[in-house]
Write a protein that holds these residues in place. Structure first.
Motif, PDB file in Angstrom:
ATOM      1  N   UNK A 162       9.879  89.444 -36.931  1.00  0.00           N
ATOM      2  CA  UNK A 162      10.858  88.724 -37.754  1.00  0.00           C
ATOM      3  C   UNK A 162      11.426  87.519 -37.005  1.00  0.00           C
ATOM      4  N   UNK A 163      11.616  87.655 -35.699  1.00  0.00           N
ATOM      5  CA  UNK A 163      12.115  86.538 -34.893  1.00  0.00           C
ATOM      6  C   UNK A 163      11.074  85.430 -34.802  1.00  0.00           C
ATOM      7  N   UNK A 164       9.817  85.796 -34.609  1.00  0.00           N
ATOM      8  CA  UNK A 164       8.749  84.800 -34.599  1.00  0.00           C
ATOM      9  C   UNK A 164       8.685  84.089 -35.948  1.00  0.00           C
ATOM     10  N   UNK A 165       8.792  84.849 -37.022  1.00  0.00           N
ATOM     11  CA  UNK A 165       8.768  84.246 -38.351  1.00  0.00           C
ATOM     12  C   UNK A 165       9.936  83.272 -38.517  1.00  0.00           C
ATOM     13  N   UNK A 166      11.102  83.633 -38.035  1.00  0.00           N
ATOM     14  CA  UNK A 166      12.266  82.751 -38.129  1.00  0.00           C
ATOM     15  C   UNK A 166      12.077  81.485 -37.304  1.00  0.00           C
ATOM     16  N   UNK A 167      11.592  81.638 -36.070  1.00  0.00           N
ATOM     17  CA  UNK A 167      11.423  80.476 -35.197  1.00  0.00           C
ATOM     18  C   UNK A 167      10.322  79.527 -35.677  1.00  0.00           C
ATOM     19  N   UNK A 168       9.403  80.010 -36.509  1.00  0.00           N
ATOM     20  CA  UNK A 168       8.344  79.153 -37.036  1.00  0.00           C
ATOM     21  C   UNK A 168       8.691  78.574 -38.407  1.00  0.00           C
ATOM     22  N   UNK A 169       9.891  78.820 -38.881  1.00  0.00           N
ATOM     23  CA  UNK A 169      10.334  78.311 -40.174  1.00  0.00           C
ATOM     24  C   UNK A 169      11.205  77.073 -39.985  1.00  0.00           C
ATOM     25  N   UNK A 170      10.812  75.971 -40.587  1.00  0.00           N
ATOM     26  CA  UNK A 170      11.612  74.755 -40.466  1.00  0.00           C
ATOM     27  C   UNK A 170      12.953  74.887 -41.171  1.00  0.00           C
ATOM     28  N   UNK A 171      13.083  75.811 -42.128  1.00  0.00           N
ATOM     29  CA  UNK A 171      14.385  76.046 -42.761  1.00  0.00           C
ATOM     30  C   UNK A 171      15.370  76.688 -41.781  1.00  0.00           C
ATOM     31  N   UNK A 172      14.863  77.556 -40.908  1.00  0.00           N
ATOM     32  CA  UNK A 172      15.719  78.288 -39.968  1.00  0.00           C
ATOM     33  C   UNK A 172      15.785  77.640 -38.593  1.00  0.00           C
ATOM     34  N   UNK A 173      14.787  76.827 -38.245  1.00  0.00           N
ATOM     35  CA  UNK A 173      14.721  76.231 -36.914  1.00  0.00           C
ATOM     36  C   UNK A 173      14.735  74.701 -37.032  1.00  0.00           C
ATOM     37  N   UNK A 174      15.894  74.089 -36.838  1.00  0.00           N
ATOM     38  CA  UNK A 174      15.992  72.633 -36.980  1.00  0.00           C
ATOM     39  C   UNK A 174      15.038  71.845 -36.083  1.00  0.00           C
TER      40      UNK A 174
ATOM     41  N   UNK B  88      12.005  72.114 -35.815  1.00  0.00           N
ATOM     42  CA  UNK B  88      10.738  71.897 -36.502  1.00  0.00           C
ATOM     43  C   UNK B  88      10.833  70.898 -37.649  1.00  0.00           C
ATOM     44  N   UNK B  89      12.025  70.461 -37.961  1.00  0.00           N
ATOM     45  CA  UNK B  89      12.204  69.580 -39.117  1.00  0.00           C
ATOM     46  C   UNK B  89      11.615  68.196 -38.913  1.00  0.00           C
ATOM     47  N   UNK B  90      11.322  67.823 -37.678  1.00  0.00           N
ATOM     48  CA  UNK B  90      10.700  66.530 -37.413  1.00  0.00           C
ATOM     49  C   UNK B  90       9.185  66.563 -37.526  1.00  0.00           C
ATOM     50  N   UNK B  91       8.612  67.732 -37.737  1.00  0.00           N
ATOM     51  CA  UNK B  91       7.156  67.845 -37.899  1.00  0.00           C
ATOM     52  C   UNK B  91       6.743  67.272 -39.252  1.00  0.00           C
ATOM     53  N   UNK B  92       5.519  66.831 -39.333  1.00  0.00           N
ATOM     54  CA  UNK B  92       4.991  66.423 -40.631  1.00  0.00           C
ATOM     55  C   UNK B  92       4.960  67.612 -41.577  1.00  0.00           C
ATOM     56  N   UNK B  93       4.981  67.322 -42.877  1.00  0.00           N
ATOM     57  CA  UNK B  93       5.038  68.403 -43.868  1.00  0.00           C
ATOM     58  C   UNK B  93       3.892  69.405 -43.721  1.00  0.00           C
ATOM     59  N   UNK B  94       2.683  68.911 -43.573  1.00  0.00           N
ATOM     60  CA  UNK B  94       1.538  69.820 -43.465  1.00  0.00           C
ATOM     61  C   UNK B  94       1.624  70.677 -42.207  1.00  0.00           C
TER      62      UNK B  94
END
Length: 129
Positions: free
Chosen positions: A70-82, A84-90
Motif C-alpha cells: 500500500x505504501x509503494x502504491x501511494x508513493x507511485x501515485x501522483x495524486x498522493x506524491x507531489x 511525481x506531478x512534474x512527470x509527463x502524463x504518460x
C-alpha cells in the motif's frame, strides 16, 4: 525435540548486509531497519513468534507485506506524491500502474499460506514431535 535456549544468535550476514544497504536512505526507512533489527534479535516465545510471523506476512490486509504494498502504491501515485506531478502524463500513469500492480501482486501472489503454515506448526498444541 530441540531444547529451548534463550540465547538469540547475532544476525546473519545476509540480514546485516540488507540492513547496511538500506542505511541512510530516509528516516522512515531507518525506522523500518531498526524494527527489523529488533525483530531479528528478539527473544520471542512461541506465541509471540506466531503473532510476529502473521503480522509480517501471514494475514492478508493486516500484515507488513500489505502495508508495504500500500505504501509503494501511494508513493507511485501522483495524486498522493507531489514529487511525481512534474512527470509527463504518460510516465506518471505508467508509474501509477506499476504501483497498483505491486499492490495487486502482493495481495494475490505473496506466499501467505506458507507463513500461515509455519505459524500453525509453531502452535504448541499442534506440535506432535
Amino acid at each position: 525435540m530441540r531444547t529451548a535456549d534463550a540465547v538469540v544468535p547475532p544476525l546473519d550476514e545476509e540480514i546485516e548486509g540488507l540492513l547496511d544497504d538500506l542505511d541512510g536512505i530516509h528516516a522512515g526507512v531507518d525506522l523500518i531497519r531498526a524494527g527489523f533489527r529488533v525483530l531479528g534479535l528478539a527473544a520471542l516465545d512461541r506465541e509471540r513468534t506466531q503473532t510476529v510471523l502473521a503480522a509480517l506476512g501471514g494475514s492478508e490486509g493486516a500484515d507488513v507485506m500489505s502495508l508495504l504494498a500500500a505504501t509503494i502504491q501511494r508513493l507511485t501515485s501522483y495524486d498522493a506524491n507531489p514529487a511525481l506531478r512534474g512527470l509527463g502524463d504518460d510516465t506518471a500513469k505508467d508509474v501509477r500502474r506499476i504501483g497498483e500492480a505491486v499492490a495487486f501482486d502482493t495481495a494475490t501472489s505473496f506466499p501467505r499460506d506458507l507463513v500461515s503454515e509455519a505459524c500453525a506448526r509453531i502452535d504448541p498444541y499442534a506440535d506432535r514431535s
